[in-house]
Design an enzyme around this catalytic site. Structure first.
Site, short mmCIF file in Angstrom:
data_model
loop_
_atom_site.label_atom_id
_atom_site.label_comp_id
_atom_site.label_asym_id
_atom_site.label_seq_id
_atom_site.Cartn_x
_atom_site.Cartn_y
_atom_site.Cartn_z
N GLU A 96 -6.96 1.63 -13.66
CA GLU A 96 -6.41 2.81 -12.98
C GLU A 96 -5.18 3.34 -13.74
O GLU A 96 -5.07 4.54 -14.01
CB GLU A 96 -6.05 2.48 -11.53
CG GLU A 96 -7.27 2.33 -10.64
CD GLU A 96 -6.94 2.06 -9.19
OE1 GLU A 96 -5.77 1.74 -8.88
OE2 GLU A 96 -7.86 2.19 -8.35
N GLU A 150 -26.23 14.34 -3.82
CA GLU A 150 -27.65 14.50 -3.50
C GLU A 150 -28.53 13.63 -4.39
O GLU A 150 -29.66 13.29 -4.02
CB GLU A 150 -28.08 15.97 -3.60
CG GLU A 150 -28.08 16.53 -5.00
CD GLU A 150 -28.53 18.00 -5.07
OE1 GLU A 150 -29.51 18.35 -4.42
OE2 GLU A 150 -27.87 18.78 -5.79
N TYR A 202 -8.86 -3.65 -11.39
CA TYR A 202 -8.50 -2.39 -10.71
C TYR A 202 -7.23 -1.75 -11.29
O TYR A 202 -7.22 -0.59 -11.68
CB TYR A 202 -8.18 -2.68 -9.24
CG TYR A 202 -9.31 -2.80 -8.27
CD1 TYR A 202 -9.74 -1.70 -7.53
CD2 TYR A 202 -9.93 -4.02 -8.02
CE1 TYR A 202 -10.74 -1.81 -6.57
CE2 TYR A 202 -10.94 -4.14 -7.06
CZ TYR A 202 -11.33 -3.04 -6.34
OH TYR A 202 -12.31 -3.16 -5.39
N LYS A 250 -0.01 5.32 -6.01
CA LYS A 250 -1.01 5.32 -7.09
C LYS A 250 -1.92 6.55 -6.98
O LYS A 250 -2.21 7.24 -7.96
CB LYS A 250 -1.82 4.03 -7.03
CG LYS A 250 -2.86 3.82 -8.13
CD LYS A 250 -4.21 4.45 -7.84
CE LYS A 250 -4.81 4.15 -6.51
NZ LYS A 250 -5.30 2.79 -6.35
N HIS A 293 -27.19 20.71 -1.75
CA HIS A 293 -27.31 21.21 -3.12
C HIS A 293 -26.33 22.35 -3.38
O HIS A 293 -26.13 23.18 -2.51
CB HIS A 293 -28.75 21.72 -3.33
CG HIS A 293 -29.03 22.10 -4.73
ND1 HIS A 293 -29.14 21.17 -5.75
CD2 HIS A 293 -29.23 23.32 -5.30
CE1 HIS A 293 -29.38 21.81 -6.88
NE2 HIS A 293 -29.44 23.11 -6.64
N CYS A 304 0.82 -1.22 0.00
CA CYS A 304 0.00 0.00 0.00
C CYS A 304 0.85 1.26 0.00
O CYS A 304 0.67 2.15 -0.82
CB CYS A 304 -0.93 -0.02 1.21
SG CYS A 304 -1.80 1.54 1.46
N CYS A 346 -1.51 1.64 -3.12
CA CYS A 346 -2.53 2.69 -2.95
C CYS A 346 -1.95 4.11 -2.88
O CYS A 346 -2.44 5.01 -3.56
CB CYS A 346 -3.31 2.46 -1.66
SG CYS A 346 -3.62 0.76 -1.24
P1 NDP Z 1 -8.01 -7.79 -10.48
O1 NDP Z 1 -8.38 -9.08 -9.90
O2 NDP Z 1 -8.78 -6.59 -10.11
O3 NDP Z 1 -8.03 -7.91 -12.06
C1 NDP Z 1 -7.27 -8.89 -12.73
C2 NDP Z 1 -7.54 -8.78 -14.21
O4 NDP Z 1 -6.66 -9.62 -14.90
C3 NDP Z 1 -8.96 -9.21 -14.58
O5 NDP Z 1 -9.40 -8.43 -15.66
C4 NDP Z 1 -8.74 -10.67 -15.00
O6 NDP Z 1 -9.71 -11.10 -15.92
C5 NDP Z 1 -7.40 -10.55 -15.69
N1 NDP Z 1 -6.64 -11.80 -15.74
C6 NDP Z 1 -6.36 -12.65 -14.74
N2 NDP Z 1 -5.60 -13.68 -15.16
C7 NDP Z 1 -5.39 -13.46 -16.47
C8 NDP Z 1 -4.69 -14.16 -17.48
N3 NDP Z 1 -4.07 -15.31 -17.22
N4 NDP Z 1 -4.70 -13.66 -18.74
C9 NDP Z 1 -5.34 -12.51 -19.01
N5 NDP Z 1 -6.02 -11.79 -18.10
C10 NDP Z 1 -6.05 -12.26 -16.85
O7 NDP Z 1 -6.46 -7.65 -10.15
P2 NDP Z 1 -5.48 -6.39 -10.23
O8 NDP Z 1 -4.17 -6.96 -10.58
O9 NDP Z 1 -6.05 -5.31 -11.07
O10 NDP Z 1 -5.44 -5.89 -8.74
C11 NDP Z 1 -5.17 -6.83 -7.69
C12 NDP Z 1 -5.99 -6.51 -6.47
O11 NDP Z 1 -5.42 -5.40 -5.81
C13 NDP Z 1 -7.42 -6.10 -6.77
O12 NDP Z 1 -8.27 -7.20 -6.93
C14 NDP Z 1 -7.76 -5.28 -5.56
O13 NDP Z 1 -8.18 -6.15 -4.56
C15 NDP Z 1 -6.44 -4.62 -5.20
N6 NDP Z 1 -6.39 -3.24 -5.69
C16 NDP Z 1 -7.24 -2.33 -5.18
C17 NDP Z 1 -7.23 -1.02 -5.63
C18 NDP Z 1 -8.18 -0.04 -5.05
O14 NDP Z 1 -8.71 -0.28 -3.98
N7 NDP Z 1 -8.46 1.08 -5.72
C19 NDP Z 1 -6.31 -0.58 -6.66
C20 NDP Z 1 -5.46 -1.63 -7.16
C21 NDP Z 1 -5.51 -2.91 -6.69
P3 NDP Z 1 -11.12 -11.69 -15.41
O15 NDP Z 1 -11.90 -10.55 -14.89
O16 NDP Z 1 -11.69 -12.30 -16.62
O17 NDP Z 1 -10.78 -12.70 -14.34
#
Ligand code: NDP
Length: 452
Positions: free
Chosen positions: A183, A442, A179, A52, A437, A44, A49
């Site tokens: 982002e 709202e 995510y 980012k 407002h 984080c 976080c």
């Molecule tokens: P996510 O789980 O959010 O997304 C992973 C993405 O990768 C999905 O689109 C998934 O597809 C795809 N994917 C997974 N495996 C493969 C593969 N083998 N080939 C191609 N595509 C693939 O993970 P992130 O890495 O974006 O983030 C990790 C975690 O970190 C998040 O889940 C969240 O919990 C946390 N995070 C939170 C943030 C916040 O609070 N703002 C910001 C950044 C991270 P599919 O959907 O089809 O499975």
């Protein structure tokens, strides 16, 4: 060498581990040590976080500068410096590392530098040297980016590296639709990078409400991000100054950098879990019960390693619940169904509770209220922005079970509504709440007609 007995030994100095160590020491007078091999603060603070969000602010200025013209400003001479952003960010993160250090020092938690490994149910070995014995051991080692296996994967970046790039690439292919992918796509696009977002399946943000996902797709596309859905990655070729992304049945893509944002996996390597017979769950994380206790009664785990919700505030809350229940046993469990979360795209997403599909599956008969409108700021800025809000109500109880926002301040708006939802707020109580407002928020208390 054996270090004498602690009440609690925490492995991992991220948000969850630090919180657990501090509270166990200061609130319950326990003798606590914390083992960490890298900088304090975990993902984080160091590569997640916090940096980012700083990047997100930097990127938002790009749109603000453009929007300012409509409000009477002349912004002819603006320039962005990536090295300046990186340097300022590094200074801020170093300051936070120091804050975490002081927190532990002032809490009388002993910080031990090195990698911790379980030797048995009550012993942690640090870097194969120092042995620490403890009544309880807490594993809070977090997660690391998942790298799928395909030729050329090693030539791609993962999110950790995005925070220390020497220069901003001219173009990037981002693989993933969750995510991190959206982002970075949003903020890099705002900073002038040519972005291609390459994802499997038809949709971005698959676990989110579909109405939000679709509108985010439109918003990112209208920013100029190239969306490439239904992509199956075959390989990435590493040229001298560019990379070639080969997708099944699609034209080759040439970009300067490739970012893999394909999820995260729990950081378990080298922990000695098998030797100690600590069981794993079906997602490959550590199996825990309601008290965050593993299959070995003196060993506990919280945060990303238990693969419930990989969010910093969730890890912190789990730390609190672990400590309170371990030493006092009175606090209620976390309600994982009502956890507000946000995606820091521009516009950003704020969401709490269930998607429409999940709400229908759980409650059957639900009412959906929604509103899509041009925010006041966009009138003078001339930006073609729409905000969207959606409230999902269980008809039988009148309780609000899902709330979703796409808009400028979605994250800030949804945090407060999360309190109401945790308390079981009903739609009638939303209706009885007076709006502020003129705001976007709202809208959420003035939705009167359900979708037919
Ligand atoms: P996510 O789980 O959010 O997304 C992973 C993405 O990768 C999905 O689109 C998934 O597809 C795809 N994917 C997974 N495996 C493969 C593969 N083998 N080939 C191609 N595509 C693939 O993970 P992130 O890495 O974006 O983030 C990790 C975690 O970190 C998040 O889940 C969240 O919990 C946390 N995070 C939170 C943030 C916040 O609070 N703002 C910001 C950044 C991270 P599919 O959907 O089809 O499975």
């Amino acid at each position: 060498m054996t270090e004498h007995k602690y009440d609690l030994c925490v492995i991992g100095g991220g948000s969850g581990g630090v919180r657990a160590a501090r509270i166990a020491s200061t609130r319950y007078g326990k003798k606590v040590c914390l083992v960490e091999s890298k900088k304090l603060g975990g993902t984080c603070v160091n590569v997640g976080c916090v940096p980012k969000k700083l990047f997100y602010y930097a990127a938002a200025f790009a749109e603000n500068v453009q929007d300012a013209t409509g409000f009477g400003w002349k912004c002819d001479q603006v320039a962005f410096s990536w090295p300046a952003l990186i340097q300022n960010k590094n200074e801020e993160i170093a300051r936070l590392n120091g804050v975490y250090n002081s927190i532990l020092e002032n809490s009388a938690v002993k910080v031990i530098e090195g990698k911790g490994r379980l030797k048995d149910a009550h012993t942690v070995v640090v870097d194969d040297g120092l042995e620490i014995s403890a009544d309880k051991i807490l594993i809070a080692t977090g997660s690391t980016p998942y790298v799928p296996s395909f030729p050329g994967a090693e030539a791609c970046l993962v999110s950790d590296q995005m925070f220390s790039l020497d220069q901003l690439p001219k173009s990037i292919g981002i693989i993933g639709g969750g995510y991190i992918a959206v982002e970075f796509a949003s903020l890099l696009c705002n900073l002038g990078v040519e972005v291609s977002l390459i994802y499997r399946g038809c949709c971005l943000l698959t676990g989110f409400d579909r109405d939000i996902g679709e509108r985010l797709e439109r918003a990112l596309s209208s920013k100029g991000i190239k969306l490439i859905p239904d992509a199956v990655i075959e390989s990435v070729g590493d040229g001298k100054s560019s990379k070639h992304i080969h997708l099944k049945g699609q034209p080759e893509l040439e970009v300067e950098q490739v970012l893999l944002a394909t999820g995260r996996v729990p950081m378990l390597a080298g922990l000695g879990l098998e030797d100690c017979k600590v069981a794993l769950n079906e997602k490959g994380g550590i199996l825990v019960n309601d008290d965050y206790q593993t299959s070995v009664s003196s060993i506990y785990a919280i945060g990303d390693v238990i693969t419930r919700m990989a969010l910093t505030p969730v890890a912190i809350e789990e730390a609190m619940v672990f400590v309170e229940r371990a030493y006092e046993g009175k606090v209620p469990l976390i309600n994982y169904d009502v956890i507000p979360t946000s995606v820091f795209t521009e516009p950003n997403v704020g969401t709490c509770g269930l998607s429409e599909v999940a709400a229908k599956a759980k409650y059957g008969d639900v009412a959906v209220y929604e509103s899509e409108y041009r925010p006041l700021k966009a009138t003078l800025s001339g930006r073609n922005t729409k905000e969207y809000m959606k409230v999902i109500v269980d008809k039988a109880s009148d309780r609000v079970v899902g709330l979703h926002v796409l808009g400028y301040d979605a994250a800030e708006i949804v945090q407060g509504f999360g309190v109401a939802m945790l308390m079981g707020a009903t739609k009638s109580q939303f209706d009885a709440t007076v709006g502020i407002h003129p705001t976007s928020a709202e809208e959420l208390v003035t939705l009167r007609t359900p979708r037919v």
